[in-house]
Design an enzyme around this catalytic site. Structure first.
Site, short mmCIF file in Angstrom:
data_model
loop_
_atom_site.label_atom_id
_atom_site.label_comp_id
_atom_site.label_asym_id
_atom_site.label_seq_id
_atom_site.Cartn_x
_atom_site.Cartn_y
_atom_site.Cartn_z
N THR A 62 7.86 -63.51 185.67
CA THR A 62 7.50 -64.17 184.51
C THR A 62 6.13 -64.95 185.25
O THR A 62 5.98 -64.91 186.28
CB THR A 62 8.32 -65.13 184.15
OG1 THR A 62 8.74 -66.11 185.11
CG2 THR A 62 9.62 -64.52 184.21
N ASP A 63 5.49 -65.61 184.18
CA ASP A 63 4.43 -66.40 184.37
C ASP A 63 5.34 -67.89 184.73
O ASP A 63 6.38 -67.87 184.53
CB ASP A 63 3.35 -66.67 183.41
CG ASP A 63 2.12 -66.96 183.79
OD1 ASP A 63 2.00 -67.76 184.90
OD2 ASP A 63 1.05 -66.87 183.15
N TYR A 64 4.41 -68.80 185.15
CA TYR A 64 4.94 -69.98 185.53
C TYR A 64 5.77 -70.60 184.56
O TYR A 64 5.41 -71.20 183.45
CB TYR A 64 3.62 -71.11 186.00
CG TYR A 64 4.13 -72.39 186.64
CD1 TYR A 64 3.80 -72.26 188.24
CD2 TYR A 64 4.78 -73.35 186.29
CE1 TYR A 64 4.06 -73.33 188.70
CE2 TYR A 64 5.16 -74.29 186.92
CZ TYR A 64 4.75 -74.60 188.14
OH TYR A 64 5.20 -75.44 189.01
N ALA A 65 7.09 -70.85 184.79
CA ALA A 65 8.24 -71.55 184.00
C ALA A 65 8.47 -70.95 182.64
O ALA A 65 8.79 -71.50 181.69
CB ALA A 65 7.65 -73.03 184.07
#
Length: 756
Positions: free
Chosen positions: A280-283
């Site tokens: 995933t991307d950040y959070a």
């Protein structure tokens, strides 16, 4: 008891390394996973920011404890080989199975030797240079402990309001695909060397089409547009062997990419056959709650896993909830095992099981960073990226004589020339443009300098745009007066104006693409002096330069050229090198034209290309022409080139290919490079097709007076597209073949495709 546990961990780590040397990947991973507990498998799916640590105190940190407990598969954005080695030692020596860590970083366009921002790099149209820049970035990052980069970004971008335009390769899927392949090759090689790292292609998918150019915003488009225009660079990167992919923040068909099974499983895994790691991307798992598609973190994590996500960046949704979800039947053990397997396979490919400290060679950290050799390559490549847009009366190159005034808020800043996304950079080592000019002119000409203005009048806007790369605030009226006094003493004025580094980049969307207020006022007054003015336009996106194009004698887009930008700009401004960059985006006449791109559909009521008047009841604006100010592929030189005699090996394609040949001659007085471009148009098809599409290019070098035949082999497959059923097809019929120096100024030939 503690001694026994530590000894067991060391033995386990040595055993893991031994197995990795002898067993093929599938068998090795099978054996390792058979030894893993459920929580250890889930722990491998956790990717976290390492935070700031000391080498002696790494074990006492939260991240150190999580690594020791087997609750972390990777860390990212930590700099310093001693710190990284300390964390890797915890993973290898203190976790039960001694599984090493993936160590990532946003090495977007260099590590300490910074190359031009990706958008600028694309303007070189030089695939060897693109690949070399990625390899040097990998060499430096790997020397400092990094084994994964969150790059390349291959999002097709057609709206210049979007700040992350700077991270991509422009508006064209063909060129974007070739650059994606080159970047993956440059970063990864075959993983056999210590200076190769894993690429992570982003953002999957469609992130460059965010509505209104606003970051993190909604994306909505037809599958037909996805397949033909936006997906090709991702697929090219996958086919080139990219080891990992990052999902995007946006929705796709109303479902966030991070939880989109059609995107990550049906398309990526089943249709494309991709077998690498998906993170995933950040959070972004946590953001599923904000999107309104999950009620809590447990549901969000379950949706992401079952859609095809392997690794959770920073949400800690997997480590916190997957065991509970498994017990409740909301996820399957098969899905957890598959995700864990992909993480372990990534580590195997990187050689971490064979040598967990492969990327922890402290000797390399002392010898491979920001070397003279690397800097020279970066300087040479930067010079290839600058795009000369206007050069009235051959004002450029400037002579190294007389008095030159260097004016503008970007003329004496050290941190801004490198551009956005320079996580590991060392700006104190880099030159300002003023210092570059001083070196270039030493003993030959007099240099005067004035800042002239702020970046923008509104201090709050400037602070938001600078992101820590501070340009001193000045009294604009007083600074402008000082600049005009300096200009009055000069023979020629060089204006260093435009965006500061983080005025483009993530979370740097702009609603107005013109030169900011106080800078425009300064430029107008400099032009009004009657002195010749050279505008060096710094930007990370296409900007509006309508007034500039009409009033400034010479304009060169220098983007953000990296750590060696100052000297590279001087190389071109003073004629030691000839500009050869070509736009990979359409430069608008007005912000209201965005999104703007050359390979558009024709519409049912088109106006003639280049029309300079309004046509009632046809597709145009009341207040601005349809066409761009500077077209895709455009760029001038210090010499001139003539194109002639476009010819096809056959006017019909009955087999697999035909050859298009054009004669290109350097008709000027300087040896120089030219980028020859091939476009095609499908005149009649089952779905509406673009007015032209790039299908080939070649960067050639011609001496003054030299001419050369440039050939393009046009394959049948190059003339295909995805039809309304999303099936790849090549339809017989009539095509136009076009060759020229840009997407506007083209020679044409007709080609008939027959049944095959």
């Amino acid at each position: 008891m503690v001694r026994k546990i530590i000894l067991t961990s060391v033995i386990s780590a040595l055993a893991v390394a031994g197995f990795a040397q002898k067993k093929p990947m599938n068998e090795f991973v099978d054996d390792l996973m058979a030894k893993m507990t459920l929580q250890e498998k889930i722990g491998q799916l956790n990717l976290m920011v390492a935070g700031d640590i000391t080498t002696g105190g790494a074990m006492d940190t939260q991240v150190g404890g999580d690594i020791a407990r087997g609750n972390m598969g990777g860390i990212f954005n930590i700099k310093g080989i001693d710190k990284i080695k300390a964390l890797q030692e915890i993973a290898v020596k203190k976790s039960r199975l001694g599984i090493p860590l993936i160590v990532g970083m946003d090495v977007i366009h260099g590590y300490e030797t910074i190359f031009p921002i990706p958008l600028a790099l694309s303007c070189s149209w030089d695939m060897a240079a693109v690949e070399q820049s990625a390899h040097i970035a990998a060499k430096e990052a790997s020397a400092d402990g990094i084994n994964l980069t969150f790059s390349p970004m291959v999002d097709i971008t057609r709206d210049a309001r979007w700040g992350r335009y700077s991270e991509g390769n422009g508006e064209d899927p063909y060129l974007g695909s070739r650059i994606a392949e080159a970047m993956v090759r440059g970063y990864q090689g075959d993983y056999s060397q210590k200076d190769n790292i894993m690429a992570c292609v982003k953002h999957f998918a469609l992130y460059g089409a965010a509505e209104s150019g606003r970051d993190y915003n909604t994306v909505d488009m037809s599958r037909l547009r996805m397949y033909n225009d936006y997906l090709p660079p991702y697929k090219a990167a996958c086919d080139a062997g990219s080891g990992s992919i990052m999902s995007s923040f946006n929705v796709v068909d109303g479902i966030p990419a991070t939880a989109n099974k059609w995107l990550m499983t049906d398309l990526l895994r089943e249709e494309w056959g991709y077998r690498g790691l998906m993170m995933t991307d950040y959070a972004s798992i946590a953001e599923l709650l904000v999107h309104g598609v999950a009620k809590d973190m447990q549901q969000a994590a379950a949706k992401a896993l079952m859609a095809g996500t392997d690794m959770d960046m920073c949400s800690q949704g997997f480590v916190g909830t997957l065991e509970k979800s498994l017990n409740e039947g909301k996820v399957t053990i098969e899905a957890i095992d598959q995700a864990c397997r992909r993480v372990l396979e990534a580590k195997y490919k990187l050689g971490l099981f064979k040598d967990p400290y492969k990327y922890c060679d402290t000797k390399r950290a002392k010898t491979d960073l920001y070397t003279t050799e690397n800097r020279q390559v970066a300087r040479n490549i930067a010079a290839e990226t600058f795009v000369l847009l206007k050069n009235e009366n051959q004002l450029l190159p400037l002579q190294k004589q007389g008095t030159i005034a260097l004016i503008g808020p970007l003329a004496n800043t050290r941190a801004n020339l490198a551009g956005t996304w320079c996580v590991a950079y060392t700006p104190d080592k880099y030159s300002t443009l003023k210092e570059g000019f001083e070196r270039a002119l030493e003993g030959k000409a007099k240099l005067l300098y004035a800042q002239g203005s702020n970046i923008v009048a509104d201090e709050a806007v400037q602070v938001a745009a600078e992101f820590g790369k501070t340009i001193p605030r000045v009294d604009d009226r007083q600074a402008r007066a000082e600049a005009l006094q300096v200009a009055a003493e000069a023979d020629v004025i060089v204006a260093a104006l435009g965006e500061c580094a983080d005025m483009s980049g993530e979370c740097a969307s702009r609603s107005d693409l013109t030169l900011p207020d106080v800078q425009m006022q300064l430029l107008r007054e400099l032009v009004a002096t009657g002195k010749p003015v050279v505008l060096l336009n710094f930007s990370g996106r296409p900007t509006v330069m309508k007034w500039e194009s009409e009033h400034v004698p010479a304009i060169m887009n220098v983007w953000f050229g990296g750590s060696e930008a100052a000297d590279a700009i001087c190389d071109v401004v003073f004629g030691d090198k000839v500009p050869s960059g070509k736009l990979t985006m359409s430069m608008p006449q007005a912000t209201g034209q965005e999104p703007l791109y050359y390979n558009h559909l024709n519409t049912g009521r088109p106006v003639p290309e280049g029309a300079d008047r309004f046509f009632k009841y046809q597709s145009n604006y009341l207040d601005v022409r349809n066409d761009p100010l500077y077209p895709f592929g455009f760029g001038l030189s210090y010499t001139t080139f003539a194109y002639s005699d476009l010819r096809l090996s056959s006017a019909t394609m009955d087999g697999e290919s035909v050859v298009a040949t054009v004669t290109v001659k350097n008709t000027g007085s300087r040896d120089a490079d030219e980028v020859v471009q091939l476009y095609v148009r499908d005149l009649v098809a089952s779905v509406s097709r673009p007015v032209r599409e790039l299908k080939g290019f070649e960067r050639i070098h011609l001496k003054a007076g030299e001419q050369r035949d440039v050939q393009f082999t046009i394959s049948r497959d190059a003339l295909g597209f995805y039809n309304q059923d999303l099936k790849w097809t090549v339809e017989p019929g009539d095509f136009q073949i076009m060759v020229g120096p840009n997407s506007r100024d083209l020679q044409k030939a007709d080609l008939r495709i027959n049944e095959y």
